[in-house]
Design a protein around this motif. Structure first.
Motif, mmCIF file in Angstrom:
data_model
loop_
_atom_site.group_PDB
_atom_site.id
_atom_site.type_symbol
_atom_site.label_atom_id
_atom_site.label_comp_id
_atom_site.label_asym_id
_atom_site.label_seq_id
_atom_site.Cartn_x
_atom_site.Cartn_y
_atom_site.Cartn_z
ATOM 1 N N HIS A 250 0.962 -1.751 -0.060
ATOM 2 C CA HIS A 250 -0.053 -0.200 -0.116
ATOM 3 C C HIS A 250 0.716 0.945 -0.145
ATOM 4 N N GLU A 251 1.541 1.567 0.873
ATOM 5 C CA GLU A 251 3.025 3.001 0.327
ATOM 6 C C GLU A 251 2.795 3.076 -0.492
ATOM 7 N N VAL A 252 3.767 1.832 -1.416
ATOM 8 C CA VAL A 252 4.088 2.246 -2.868
ATOM 9 C C VAL A 252 3.156 2.555 -3.857
ATOM 10 N N ALA A 253 2.141 1.658 -3.684
ATOM 11 C CA ALA A 253 0.485 2.114 -4.432
ATOM 12 C C ALA A 253 0.208 3.620 -4.153
ATOM 13 N N ALA A 254 0.122 3.637 -2.975
ATOM 14 C CA ALA A 254 0.012 5.202 -2.761
ATOM 15 C C ALA A 254 1.012 6.308 -2.830
ATOM 16 N N ALA A 255 2.206 5.761 -3.494
ATOM 17 C CA ALA A 255 2.795 7.418 -3.985
ATOM 18 C C ALA A 255 2.886 6.618 -4.897
ATOM 19 N N VAL A 256 2.226 5.773 -6.058
ATOM 20 C CA VAL A 256 2.568 5.842 -7.571
ATOM 21 C C VAL A 256 1.086 6.676 -7.217
ATOM 22 N N LEU A 257 0.473 6.960 -6.999
ATOM 23 C CA LEU A 257 -0.721 7.317 -7.037
ATOM 24 C C LEU A 257 -1.180 9.065 -6.977
ATOM 25 N N ASP A 258 0.162 9.116 -5.596
ATOM 26 C CA ASP A 258 0.418 10.195 -5.579
ATOM 27 C C ASP A 258 0.669 10.812 -6.882
ATOM 28 N N TRP A 259 2.029 10.340 -7.545
ATOM 29 C CA TRP A 259 2.624 10.904 -8.734
ATOM 30 C C TRP A 259 1.603 10.501 -9.621
ATOM 31 N N LEU A 260 0.420 10.425 -10.231
ATOM 32 C CA LEU A 260 -0.141 10.427 -11.230
ATOM 33 C C LEU A 260 -1.053 11.212 -11.033
ATOM 34 N N ARG A 261 -1.496 11.541 -9.862
ATOM 35 C CA ARG A 261 -1.822 12.787 -9.681
ATOM 36 C C ARG A 261 -1.378 13.998 -10.554
ATOM 37 N N LYS A 262 -0.017 14.174 -9.889
ATOM 38 C CA LYS A 262 0.574 15.529 -11.206
ATOM 39 C C LYS A 262 0.892 15.078 -12.065
#
Length: 269
Positions: A250-262
């Motif tokens: 989940h830590e990895v997925a959350a970081a990916v989501l943050d990047w995708l939002r940008k």
């Protein structure tokens, strides 16, 4: 109302596509339209894949890329593509071909032009390379081999549970193709790294990864130096090759989501 943006998850060697299910659930909750179609020949379940290892034998990198390209062509918009290990290489190829709006390559397999080949990576892939005939066969990992290649940064009990739940036979051909990439001008492992018109790319590395060590991911980043498109690197120093499926996913997925939002909203066809 805008339709949800498609997300295509691409697994790598020795993991079944259903291993992406927690990510699919998370991304769906975040408003995306996620899916995780398997490689060509992949059975629907882990059990079927183990019972029929020959179904994936002989499939190479180009087969897999074209398989996903056909699936993407049926989607209502260019998707975000997220791949792990060899799936990360496939994601980069699809992005370079302008078939994706953005891509995330997690512990991605070595592309053409990347020179470092650490000893741990050689050991992790030895089950395939020890027999040249494995190029056209499928190969399974033992629990001990899985522990070294995937689960070295997590407790032994967790590694054993992941092996039991997700590990499946994998085709040997992609590894042979990647190993010879720098000697073959037409290698299937070649990625259009110079494409400045492509969407954003995030490379993710695990600092304790035996199969795709951090040095390989950093060398991959350098291959994009002639492109003006966004290419970012995100590292998880204490993580191994299991980082997409273990208890810290989940830590990895959350970081990916943050990047995708940008960066990863993409544009509709």
């Amino acid at each position: 109302m805008t339709a949800p943006l498609p997300v295509v998850f691409i697994h790598g060697l020795w993991l079944h596509g259903s291993s992406w299910q927690p990510w699919i659930d998370l991304f769906r909750d975040e408003g995306f339209a996620p899916s995780a179609p398997g490689w060509p020949g992949d059975p629907d379940t882990v059990e079927e894949a183990r019972q029929n290892p020959r179904s994936v034998a002989g499939h190479g990198i180009d087969d897999v890329v074209e398989h996903y390209a056909r699936l993407i062509a049926e989607l209502p918009a260019r998707p975000l593509v997220i791949g792990h290990s060899f799936g990360g290489m496939i994601a980069q190829k699809l992005l370079g071909q302008d078939r994706a709006a953005a891509a995330v390559a997690i512990d991605a397999a070595q592309i053409k032009g990347v020179l470092p080949l650490p000893l741990s990576a050689l050991r992790a892939t030895l089950p395939v390379f020890k027999n040249p005939a494995n190029r056209n066969r499928s190969v399974s990992l033992t629990e001990e081999q899985f522990r070294f290649a995937f689960g070295n940064a997590i407790p032994a009990r967790e590694s054993a549970a992941l092996y039991e739940r997700w590990a499946v036979p994998a085709p040997g051909k992609p590894l042979f193709e990647a190993a010879s990439a720098n000697f073959n001008p037409r290698s299937a492992a070649k990625v259009a790294t110079e494409n400045s018109g492509r969407g954003p790319l995030l490379l993710v590395s695990g600092g304790k990864d035996h199969t795709v060590p951090e040095t390989v991911t950093r060398a991959t980043l350098k291959q994009y130096r002639h492109s003006d498109a966004v290419t970012d690197l995100l590292g998880f120093p204490d993580r191994g090759h299991s980082l997409t499926i273990d208890s810290g996913w989940h830590e990895v997925a959350a970081a990916v989501l943050d990047w995708l939002r940008k960066h990863g909203t993409g544009d509709a066809r």
